[in-house]
Design a protein around this motif. Structure first.
Motif, mmCIF file in Angstrom:
data_model
loop_
_atom_site.group_PDB
_atom_site.id
_atom_site.type_symbol
_atom_site.label_atom_id
_atom_site.label_comp_id
_atom_site.label_asym_id
_atom_site.label_seq_id
_atom_site.Cartn_x
_atom_site.Cartn_y
_atom_site.Cartn_z
ATOM 1 N N THR A 1 8.446 -7.438 -6.859
ATOM 2 C CA THR A 1 9.326 -6.320 -6.474
ATOM 3 C C THR A 1 9.867 -6.437 -5.059
ATOM 4 O O THR A 1 10.626 -5.575 -4.627
ATOM 5 C CB THR A 1 8.656 -4.936 -6.626
ATOM 6 O OG1 THR A 1 7.714 -4.714 -5.558
ATOM 7 C CG2 THR A 1 7.972 -4.786 -7.973
ATOM 8 N N LEU A 2 9.508 -7.496 -4.345
ATOM 9 C CA LEU A 2 9.929 -7.646 -2.955
ATOM 10 C C LEU A 2 10.616 -8.985 -2.695
ATOM 11 O O LEU A 2 11.674 -9.031 -2.063
ATOM 12 C CB LEU A 2 8.719 -7.502 -2.027
ATOM 13 C CG LEU A 2 8.982 -7.659 -0.530
ATOM 14 C CD1 LEU A 2 9.942 -6.581 -0.037
ATOM 15 C CD2 LEU A 2 7.661 -7.584 0.250
ATOM 16 N N SER B 1 14.984 -3.230 -3.108
ATOM 17 C CA SER B 1 13.583 -3.334 -3.535
ATOM 18 C C SER B 1 13.260 -2.037 -4.262
ATOM 19 O O SER B 1 13.028 -0.995 -3.634
ATOM 20 C CB SER B 1 12.648 -3.546 -2.347
ATOM 21 O OG SER B 1 11.305 -3.613 -2.772
#
Length: 329
Positions: A302-303, A245
């Motif tokens: 982003t995760l 991440s």
């Protein structure tokens, strides 16, 4: 024409209401501690990984159920190929024609992986219909939202579901969005369930909410893993450290640890238990699941991976998991 009701796989318990509705639980609720565990209990009422199977030559699949407006859909597969994807939002009534099928085809229904669901009826009506009994290794996989896979287009495309079908494993998915915190309820459930293979994906939720610090995280992982090993002394266990991440890798959280720190701590625990003689526990390095450019492209927030990202996770992790599952006979 026969009508055969669903027999569910992947639930810890099934609750039959007095008015005929079924509800599902994926965890042993004896160790919930309200209100602290309310979020975990909510996720445990969701149906990630829960599915039913039949053998049939023809038929209509009947679904009478109720789910939230933001819930995931139902997926219907025939011989491993998606035949129908239908809404699970609100009160739904589906009568799905499965069309032409070879004799004794395998029909699977995967329940929505996100959203609280109640089922009034799920049955397959057709010719020569039988319940498909479970076979293959019994696989328990524990993790966060990246195991629950809300962002997958449908429940059959969650990466654990893809891997389970590919290798013929019986899936028990214990993915809980935001709630993978090494809880006693999760530990107890894994200890009670029968298993031929277990995987644990640990660290990302702990980083995000700073649930454990450098003083406590590795110790908690070790205790969780040790309890599961006592309950399943011969079962191969794969411990997956956090997947990449990018914004979190070097950013300290509220207790001063980066995601890279949590990943190293997971690896350190596995190294320790192996040094102490537990060679049936293996580390899978989550950092290697996605290259940085892939993470940037396949994780819009982003995760969480998107549907293509979960497919790539299955492709990358599947062979590694199979190697661990089959390493000890």
């Amino acid at each position: 024409m026969e009508s055969v009701n669903a027999q569910w796989a992947g639930a810890f318990t099934i609750i039959n209401d007095a008015d005929g509705w079924q509800q599902f639980r994926r965890l042993d609720g004896e160790l919930f501690m309200p209100p602290a565990t309310d979020g975990l209990e909510e996720r445990a009422r969701m149906c990630a990984g829960i599915h039913a199977g039949w053998l049939a030559t023809s038929g209509h699949l009947v679904i009478e159920a109720e789910g939230p407006e933001d819930g995931s859909p139902f997926d219907v597969l025939v011989n491993g190929v998606l035949r129908h994807r239908v809404s699970g939002a609100g009160r739904v009534s589906h009568d799905l024609d499965l069309g032409s099928m070879p004799p004794q085809s395998t029909v699977q229904l995967w329940l929505p992986q996100y959203g609280f669901l109640r089922v009034l009826e799920v049955s397959l009506k057709g010719e020569d219909v039988h319940v498909a009994g479970g076979s293959g290794k019994r696989w328990i996989t524990y993790g966060s939202s990246i195991t629950q896979c809300r962002q997958a287009d449908g429940p059959s495309e969650a990466w654990p579901a893809v891997v389970a079908r590919q290798y013929g494993w019986q899936l028990q998915s214990l993915g809980f969005g935001g709630e993978c915190h090494l809880d006693p309820a999760a530990e107890s459930t894994i200890c009670q369930l029968p298993a031929d293979f277990i995987s644990l994906c640990l660290g990302i939720n702990t980083y995000n909410v700073a649930a454990f610090s450098g003083r406590t995280f590795a110790s908690q992982v070790l205790g969780f893993l040790s309890a599961i090993r006592r309950a399943h002394p011969e079962v191969p266990i794969a411990v997956i450290s956090p997947v990449l991440s990018l914004p979190r890798e070097a950013a300290p959280n509220a207790v001063g640890w980066t995601l890279a720190d949590y990943r190293k701590a997971v690896a350190d625990v596995v190294r320790l238990v192996r040094e102490r003689g537990d060679t049936r526990t293996h580390l899978l390095d989550g950092e290697g699941v996605f290259a940085p450019a892939e993470a940037a492209a396949l994780m819009p927030d982003t995760l969480h991976p998107n549907n293509a990202g979960y497919r790539l996770m299955a492709d990358r992790l599947g062979p590694q998991l199979a190697a661990v599952a089959n390493a000890h006979g």
